[in-house]
Design a protein around this motif. Structure first.
Motif, PDB file in Angstrom:
ATOM      1  N   VAL A 152       0.828  -1.209   0.000  1.00  0.00           N
ATOM      2  CA  VAL A 152       0.000   0.000   0.000  1.00  0.00           C
ATOM      3  C   VAL A 152       0.864   1.261   0.000  1.00  0.00           C
ATOM      4  O   VAL A 152       0.452   2.321  -0.499  1.00  0.00           O
ATOM      5  CB  VAL A 152      -0.966   0.000   1.205  1.00  0.00           C
ATOM      6  CG1 VAL A 152      -0.208   0.137   2.527  1.00  0.00           C
ATOM      7  CG2 VAL A 152      -2.009   1.112   1.073  1.00  0.00           C
ATOM      8  N   GLY A 153       2.096   1.166   0.530  1.00  0.00           N
ATOM      9  CA  GLY A 153       2.980   2.326   0.564  1.00  0.00           C
ATOM     10  C   GLY A 153       3.385   2.805  -0.814  1.00  0.00           C
ATOM     11  O   GLY A 153       3.757   3.974  -0.980  1.00  0.00           O
ATOM     12  N   PHE A 154       3.326   1.928  -1.808  1.00  0.00           N
ATOM     13  CA  PHE A 154       3.656   2.352  -3.164  1.00  0.00           C
ATOM     14  C   PHE A 154       2.502   3.101  -3.816  1.00  0.00           C
ATOM     15  O   PHE A 154       2.675   3.706  -4.876  1.00  0.00           O
ATOM     16  CB  PHE A 154       4.057   1.150  -4.015  1.00  0.00           C
ATOM     17  CG  PHE A 154       5.382   0.560  -3.620  1.00  0.00           C
ATOM     18  CD1 PHE A 154       6.539   1.319  -3.703  1.00  0.00           C
ATOM     19  CD2 PHE A 154       5.476  -0.733  -3.131  1.00  0.00           C
ATOM     20  CE1 PHE A 154       7.770   0.799  -3.326  1.00  0.00           C
ATOM     21  CE2 PHE A 154       6.698  -1.269  -2.759  1.00  0.00           C
ATOM     22  CZ  PHE A 154       7.846  -0.499  -2.852  1.00  0.00           C
ATOM     23  N   PHE A 155       1.338   3.070  -3.186  1.00  0.00           N
ATOM     24  CA  PHE A 155       0.204   3.866  -3.639  1.00  0.00           C
ATOM     25  C   PHE A 155       0.146   5.189  -2.880  1.00  0.00           C
ATOM     26  O   PHE A 155      -0.080   6.244  -3.476  1.00  0.00           O
ATOM     27  CB  PHE A 155      -1.106   3.100  -3.406  1.00  0.00           C
ATOM     28  CG  PHE A 155      -1.301   1.921  -4.307  1.00  0.00           C
ATOM     29  CD1 PHE A 155      -2.135   2.010  -5.407  1.00  0.00           C
ATOM     30  CD2 PHE A 155      -0.644   0.718  -4.064  1.00  0.00           C
ATOM     31  CE1 PHE A 155      -2.328   0.923  -6.252  1.00  0.00           C
ATOM     32  CE2 PHE A 155      -0.828  -0.371  -4.900  1.00  0.00           C
ATOM     33  CZ  PHE A 155      -1.671  -0.269  -5.997  1.00  0.00           C
TER      34      PHE A 155
ATOM     35  N   CYS B 217       0.360  13.287   6.699  1.00  0.00           N
ATOM     36  CA  CYS B 217      -0.501  13.338   5.517  1.00  0.00           C
ATOM     37  C   CYS B 217      -0.081  12.235   4.560  1.00  0.00           C
ATOM     38  O   CYS B 217       1.010  11.669   4.675  1.00  0.00           O
ATOM     39  CB  CYS B 217      -0.417  14.697   4.833  1.00  0.00           C
ATOM     40  SG  CYS B 217       1.204  15.060   4.128  1.00  0.00           S
ATOM     41  N   PHE B 218      -0.960  11.941   3.620  1.00  0.00           N
ATOM     42  CA  PHE B 218      -0.618  10.968   2.582  1.00  0.00           C
ATOM     43  C   PHE B 218       0.142  11.658   1.456  1.00  0.00           C
ATOM     44  O   PHE B 218      -0.101  12.820   1.130  1.00  0.00           O
ATOM     45  CB  PHE B 218      -1.878  10.330   2.003  1.00  0.00           C
ATOM     46  CG  PHE B 218      -2.492   9.271   2.885  1.00  0.00           C
ATOM     47  CD1 PHE B 218      -1.773   8.129   3.235  1.00  0.00           C
ATOM     48  CD2 PHE B 218      -3.792   9.412   3.354  1.00  0.00           C
ATOM     49  CE1 PHE B 218      -2.341   7.158   4.042  1.00  0.00           C
ATOM     50  CE2 PHE B 218      -4.365   8.443   4.154  1.00  0.00           C
ATOM     51  CZ  PHE B 218      -3.642   7.311   4.504  1.00  0.00           C
TER      52      PHE B 218
ATOM     53  N   ARG C 292      -6.958   9.749  -6.859  1.00  0.00           N
ATOM     54  CA  ARG C 292      -6.644   9.518  -8.263  1.00  0.00           C
ATOM     55  C   ARG C 292      -5.133   9.404  -8.460  1.00  0.00           C
ATOM     56  O   ARG C 292      -4.652   8.532  -9.190  1.00  0.00           O
ATOM     57  CB  ARG C 292      -7.204  10.664  -9.105  1.00  0.00           C
ATOM     58  CG  ARG C 292      -6.897  10.547 -10.597  1.00  0.00           C
ATOM     59  CD  ARG C 292      -7.516  11.707 -11.354  1.00  0.00           C
ATOM     60  NE  ARG C 292      -7.190  11.643 -12.776  1.00  0.00           N
ATOM     61  CZ  ARG C 292      -7.602  12.535 -13.666  1.00  0.00           C
ATOM     62  NH1 ARG C 292      -8.362  13.557 -13.286  1.00  0.00           N
ATOM     63  NH2 ARG C 292      -7.270  12.406 -14.939  1.00  0.00           N
ATOM     64  N   ASP C 293      -4.389  10.282  -7.778  1.00  0.00           N
ATOM     65  CA  ASP C 293      -2.926  10.235  -7.892  1.00  0.00           C
ATOM     66  C   ASP C 293      -2.350   8.993  -7.208  1.00  0.00           C
ATOM     67  O   ASP C 293      -1.351   8.433  -7.664  1.00  0.00           O
ATOM     68  CB  ASP C 293      -2.314  11.503  -7.271  1.00  0.00           C
ATOM     69  CG  ASP C 293      -2.698  12.756  -8.044  1.00  0.00           C
ATOM     70  OD1 ASP C 293      -2.991  12.644  -9.242  1.00  0.00           O
ATOM     71  OD2 ASP C 293      -2.713  13.844  -7.430  1.00  0.00           O
TER      72      ASP C 293
ATOM     73  N   GLY D 195       0.575   3.933  -7.597  1.00  0.00           N
ATOM     74  CA  GLY D 195       0.729   2.515  -7.295  1.00  0.00           C
ATOM     75  C   GLY D 195       0.828   1.663  -8.537  1.00  0.00           C
ATOM     76  O   GLY D 195       1.669   0.760  -8.620  1.00  0.00           O
ATOM     77  N   GLU D 196      -0.024   1.938  -9.516  1.00  0.00           N
ATOM     78  CA  GLU D 196       0.004   1.134 -10.732  1.00  0.00           C
ATOM     79  C   GLU D 196       1.308   1.335 -11.484  1.00  0.00           C
ATOM     80  O   GLU D 196       1.894   0.370 -12.006  1.00  0.00           O
ATOM     81  CB  GLU D 196      -1.182   1.476 -11.635  1.00  0.00           C
ATOM     82  CG  GLU D 196      -1.216   0.645 -12.895  1.00  0.00           C
ATOM     83  CD  GLU D 196      -2.604   0.517 -13.492  1.00  0.00           C
ATOM     84  OE1 GLU D 196      -2.700  -0.013 -14.613  1.00  0.00           O
ATOM     85  OE2 GLU D 196      -3.586   0.934 -12.851  1.00  0.00           O
TER      86      GLU D 196
END
Length: 531
Positions: free
Chosen positions: A316-319, A333-334, A340-341, A346-347
């Motif tokens: 999840v950290g790569f998203f 914060c994220f 959307r970002d 992640g993809e």
């Protein structure tokens, strides 16, 4: 329906940290050349895959495999001294002496890994082995010396920085790069020259060469061990940590690709009102994008060189990374902030790592609080995730039947961060045990050994292509490998209670292994070899 190109064969495997493997000839810690012995032990139980935790180089005093100094370098502590050409019996005996031999015997008998003592003992002998290598091989430009230099050229993209970093860190009593003099901290050209053109100068250049020598030994032993596992029909699976520590060789060498002014962590939840701060740097995506995620691609490609498949930790950290400033009142914060970002980030990262490692090589650790779009992306990329049976519940908190899990997944009773089911079972509430047992009609009053086998059968019945048991669950041990959020002498120090040779000579143990193998056969996870 998924494409056959990424399908995993239906099989079962065992998770065991390399440090936990134990043989009669080890030095108080598992060794790279012990991997085939571990594979044969678990193959007796019908397990055709061995997963190890990260084996990257750790700093003195560190025991967590997720706090490494490098994303690439193997820890020399895992080198088998007796397999090093320069370390013949006379050299080992001379360097150890009577005191060292007594210490070695103590370490072999120890029920837990003593990292400092093992490292000190092995380094003493390996340093003497390198001195002999300098004298006999480097000085005469022998074929063996050429093999080392060929390894340096082949792995130079990470090896040169790591070897220089390790040599400099040793020269500063183990302190990290942020404490070094400016010209070393900021990688002045005259400093980098020691790794760009390594030379045996009797000083820093020689120390750099020694670090390269150690990595060459470790990687060559790993190559041989992996080939031996392949010969046994056993796959080797690894574990790629999400990120490296701030004082690592990678952050020193690629500082612009990391945010060192924040701390990576986890957002607030029911267990932590303020969230978690792990003291790790975060990726700086804007810079990493400039070379098309070259660092992550290199990590994935290197993992594919070491393993048949590997787990990406904290996918999840790569998203979205949860980051906080270092001040006590900083708010987290994220990164990135918009959903959307996060989806796009992640993809992009996962596609890059799959491309670098090869399809079918990557498995994602998707445990914990995971936004729906993460698993939607994983499904689209045909990336397997994890199913931990005690945590798999429906909206009514009823355990999910593992026979309904997706095929493209990994099912397990537990992880290195939980108790093994051999002990976790007793920690569950009565109603939890009842509901889990009901899934396969397991009587709650079964004797302990029979119940443990029944739980293995339930796991193996999963629809998941791959199931994983902890080594403790195979041999009937109750020890926990790690308790998250704590720093104790019990974390990351567990060893098999006996050498593998002794386990295989114990009739009760071999009967248990044979029983597990029969369960693997009955659930189509293992095929007995033709007589």
């Amino acid at each position: 329906m998924r494409r056959a190109s990424v399908a995993m064969a239906r099989l079962s495997g065992v998770t065991i940290p390399l440090f936990s493997v134990r043989t009669r000839a080890d030095w108080g810690i598992g060794q790279i050349t012990d991997l085939p012995a571990a594979a044969r032990l678990f193959l007796r139980a019908g397990q055709r895959l061995v997963q190890v935790l990260p084996a990257h180089e750790l700093a003195e005093g560190e025991t967590s495999p997720y706090g490494a100094l490098s994303a690439f370098a193997l820890d020399p502590i895992y080198i088998t001294v007796e397999a090093v050409s320069e370390a013949d019996a006379d050299l080992v005996a001379r360097e150890l002496g009577n005191e060292g031999r007594a210490e070695l015997e103590r370490l072999r008998r120890s029920p837990a890994v003593d990292y400092s003592a093992v490292r000190r003992l092995k380094r003493r002998v390996l340093r003497a082995a390198f001195a002999r290598f300098r004298e006999r091989e480097l000085a005469n430009d022998t074929p063996r010396a050429k093999e080392l230099l060929a390894f340096v050229e082949r792995e130079g993209a990470w090896l040169r920085d790591h070897a220089l970093y390790a040599a400099l860190r040793a020269s500063h009593s183990g302190y990290g790069w942020s404490t070094w003099p400016a010209h070393e901290r900021d990688r002045a050209p005259e400093v980098l020259a020691f790794a760009t053109s390594p030379r045996d100068d009797g000083g820093l250049g020689t120390q750099v060469l020694e670090e390269m020598y150690l990595q060459w030994l470790a990687h060559e032993q790993w190559r041989v061990a992996r080939a031996a596992l392949k010969g046994e029909g056993v796959s080797l699976m690894g574990d790629m940590p999400f990120i490296v520590g701030g004082e690592s060789a990678d952050v020193w060498a690629h500082r612009d690709q990391f945010q060192t002014d924040v701390s990576l962590g986890a957002p607030p939840d029911d267990f932590s009102a303020d969230g978690q701060s792990w003291g790790l740097p975060a990726y700086r995506w804007s810079t990493m994008d400039q070379d098309d995620l070259g660092f992550l691609r290199a990590r994935a490609a290197h993992s594919a060189e070491l393993f048949d498949r590997f787990r990406i930790d904290h996918v999840v950290g790569f998203f979205r990374q949860w980051v906080k400033g270092h001040s006590p009142d900083a708010r987290g914060c994220f990164d990135p902030q918009a959903e959307r970002d996060q989806c796009a980030r992640g993809e992009k990262v996962l596609r890059a790592m799959i491309e670098a490692a090869g399809r079918g090589s990557v498995i994602a650790e998707d445990l914990g609080v995971i936004p729906p779009f993460v698993r939607e992306t994983m499904t689209r990329l045909e990336l397997p995730g994890y199913k931990v049976l005690p945590w798999e519940r429906d909206e009514h908190f009823i355990p999910r039947d593992p026979r309904a899990f997706p095929e493209l997944s990994v099912a397990t009773w537990s992880t290195h961060d939980t108790l093994p089911i051999t002990q976790w079972w007793y920690e569950l509430a009565d109603w939890e045990r009842e509901r889990l047992a009901k899934l396969d009609g397991i009587p709650l009053d079964l004797p302990e050994g029979e119940r443990e086998l029944a739980l293995v059968r339930l796991l193996f019945s999963s629809r998941s292509d791959l199931t994983l048991l902890l080594a403790q669950e195979v041999i009937g041990d109750k020890t926990r490998i790690n308790l998250p959020g704590t720093v104790t002498s019990q974390n990351w120090t567990w060893r098999l209670d006996r050498p593998i040779e002794d386990l295989l000579e114990d009739p009760a143990m071999t009967a248990r292994l044979d029983a597990i193998r029969r369960l693997a056969v009955a659930t189509n996870r293992f095929e007995e070899p033709a007589v």
